[in-house]
Design an enzyme around this catalytic site. Structure first.
Site, short mmCIF file in Angstrom:
data_model
loop_
_atom_site.label_atom_id
_atom_site.label_comp_id
_atom_site.label_asym_id
_atom_site.label_seq_id
_atom_site.Cartn_x
_atom_site.Cartn_y
_atom_site.Cartn_z
N LYS A 110 0.84 -1.19 0.00
CA LYS A 110 0.00 0.00 0.00
C LYS A 110 0.88 1.25 0.00
O LYS A 110 0.63 2.21 -0.72
CB LYS A 110 -0.91 -0.03 1.22
N LYS A 189 -1.95 -14.40 -9.28
CA LYS A 189 -2.65 -14.98 -8.13
C LYS A 189 -4.12 -14.52 -8.12
O LYS A 189 -4.38 -13.33 -8.32
CB LYS A 189 -1.97 -14.53 -6.84
N LYS A 192 -9.15 -10.61 -5.15
CA LYS A 192 -10.13 -9.56 -5.43
C LYS A 192 -9.45 -8.29 -5.90
O LYS A 192 -9.94 -7.59 -6.77
CB LYS A 192 -10.93 -9.26 -4.15
#
Ligand code: TYM
Length: 320
Positions: A110, A189, A192
């Site tokens: 992040k 991978k 979401k």
């Protein structure tokens, strides 16, 4: 053996969640003392709509039951129903080096993207350690992406034990070889956040459409292909019997087929596999009170165990 794992209610579960983790939950509920929980406090770091979080949490329970989690064998509960774990989290926080958390992937990613991270995301692995240590867990079935967090958990348990004497059991991650990292529709991978998921309980037609959209290379039909490292083949293998997988591998090597045929075969296998869970899901979806009763019973059993461990930790640390 005591088995424990958690899953975030951030929307509907996808194939990666099932083959990486939930499948193990179901297997390990037999012959072990198993605790499985819906990690709504962790989900709070991403889901900021209260009504939605409540709905996802309830649906996560329904999905787990539909997939075969048996509440008479395993203890199924919602994370926030066990406040002892949040208390334990504070005790662990006091032995957590900042540097350890700075190296954790979710936070690092992040920050690398220039996004503002909150303290909840930063301390995420500490809460996860409390989830695990609070039950004296021996084994934690997870996908490969969670292994770093289990290592942090072991580190924190070790530091606490070193400072305050034997308190926590050191857990081990249990990762399946064939599905440690289930690929998504683009070969990365399945996740979401990559927008490449196939949900377990989406309507059959929508699922088929997603399967047909799985990315493949543009090698001509006649050309033989290597099944190794082909993510469509990997997805097919998840649902296939060993014999079906070998037959498909032979077809790849022989060539002369289109990827569309493989996708259709995959959709057929997925449909057959999901027939029973889909009908079980209908039952649980139309009996919300039964689901709530299962979660309430799970929470009271979980609190008993977590309370015992919390008191032990408090005593050893001198806050009781
Ligand atoms: P979560 O909710 O992201 O994922 C739930 C489980 O699904 C696995 N998984 C995958 N496995 C293989 N391939 C994939 N593509 C894939 N995507 C997801 C994850 O590895 C995980 O096992 N932090 C945890 C939740 C948690 C937890 C815990 C787990 C909170 N406390 C204590 C174990 C013990 C998480 O975010 O999982």
């Amino acid at each position: 053996m005591r088995v424990l794992s958690g899953i975030q209610p951030t929307g509907r579960f996808h194939w990666g969640n099932y083959f990486g983790a939930i499948r193990q939950y179901i297997d390990l509920q037999h012959g072990n003392e198993a605790y499985y929980f819906i990690a709504n406090l962790h989900a709070l770091t991403t889901v900021r709509e209260p009504a939605l979080l409540r709905q996802y949490t309830h649906e996560a329970a329904i999905d787990l039951l539909a997939l075969g989690l048996d509440p008479t064998k395993a203890t199924l509960y919602v994370q926030s129903d066990v406040p002892e774990v949040s208390e334990l989290c504070w005790l662990l926080m006091t032995v957590t080096p900042m540097g350890l958390l700075e190296r954790c992937v979710a936070y690092k990613d992040k920050k690398a993207k220039g996004l503002a991270a909150d303290a909840g995301l930063f301390a995420y692995p500490v809460l996860m350690a409390a989830d695990i240590l609070g039950y004296d867990s021996d084994v934690v079935p997870v996908g490969a992406d969670q292994v770093q967090h289990i290592e942090v958990c072991r580190d924190l348990a070790g530091s606490f034990n070193h400072l305050f004497g034997e308190t926590f059991v050191l857990p081990k991650a249990k990762v399946l070889d064939d599905s440690a990292k289930v690929p998504g529709t683009d070969g990365e991978k399945m996740s979401k956040s990559y927008n490449n998921t196939i949900e377990l309980f989406e309507p059959a037609k929508a699922m088929r459409k997603k399967i047909m959209s799985i990315k493949t290379d543009s090698r001509p039909m006649e050309q033989p292909k290597d099944p190794a490292g082909d993510h469509l083949f990997d997805l097919y293998s998840l649902f296939a019997t060993p014999q079906q997988r070998d037959e498909m591998a032979a077809l790849y090597r022989r060539g002369g087929f289109g990827y569309g045929e493989v996708k259709k075969a995959l959709a057929d296998l997925a449909d057959a596999f999901l027939a029973e869970p889909r009908s079980r899901r209908e039952h649980w979806a139309s009996h919300p009170d039964e689901v709530r009763a299962i979660l309430a019973d799970g929470a009271s059993r979980a609190r008993k165990k977590a309370g015992e461990v919390l008191r032990r930790a408090q005593k050893n640390a001198g806050v009781r």
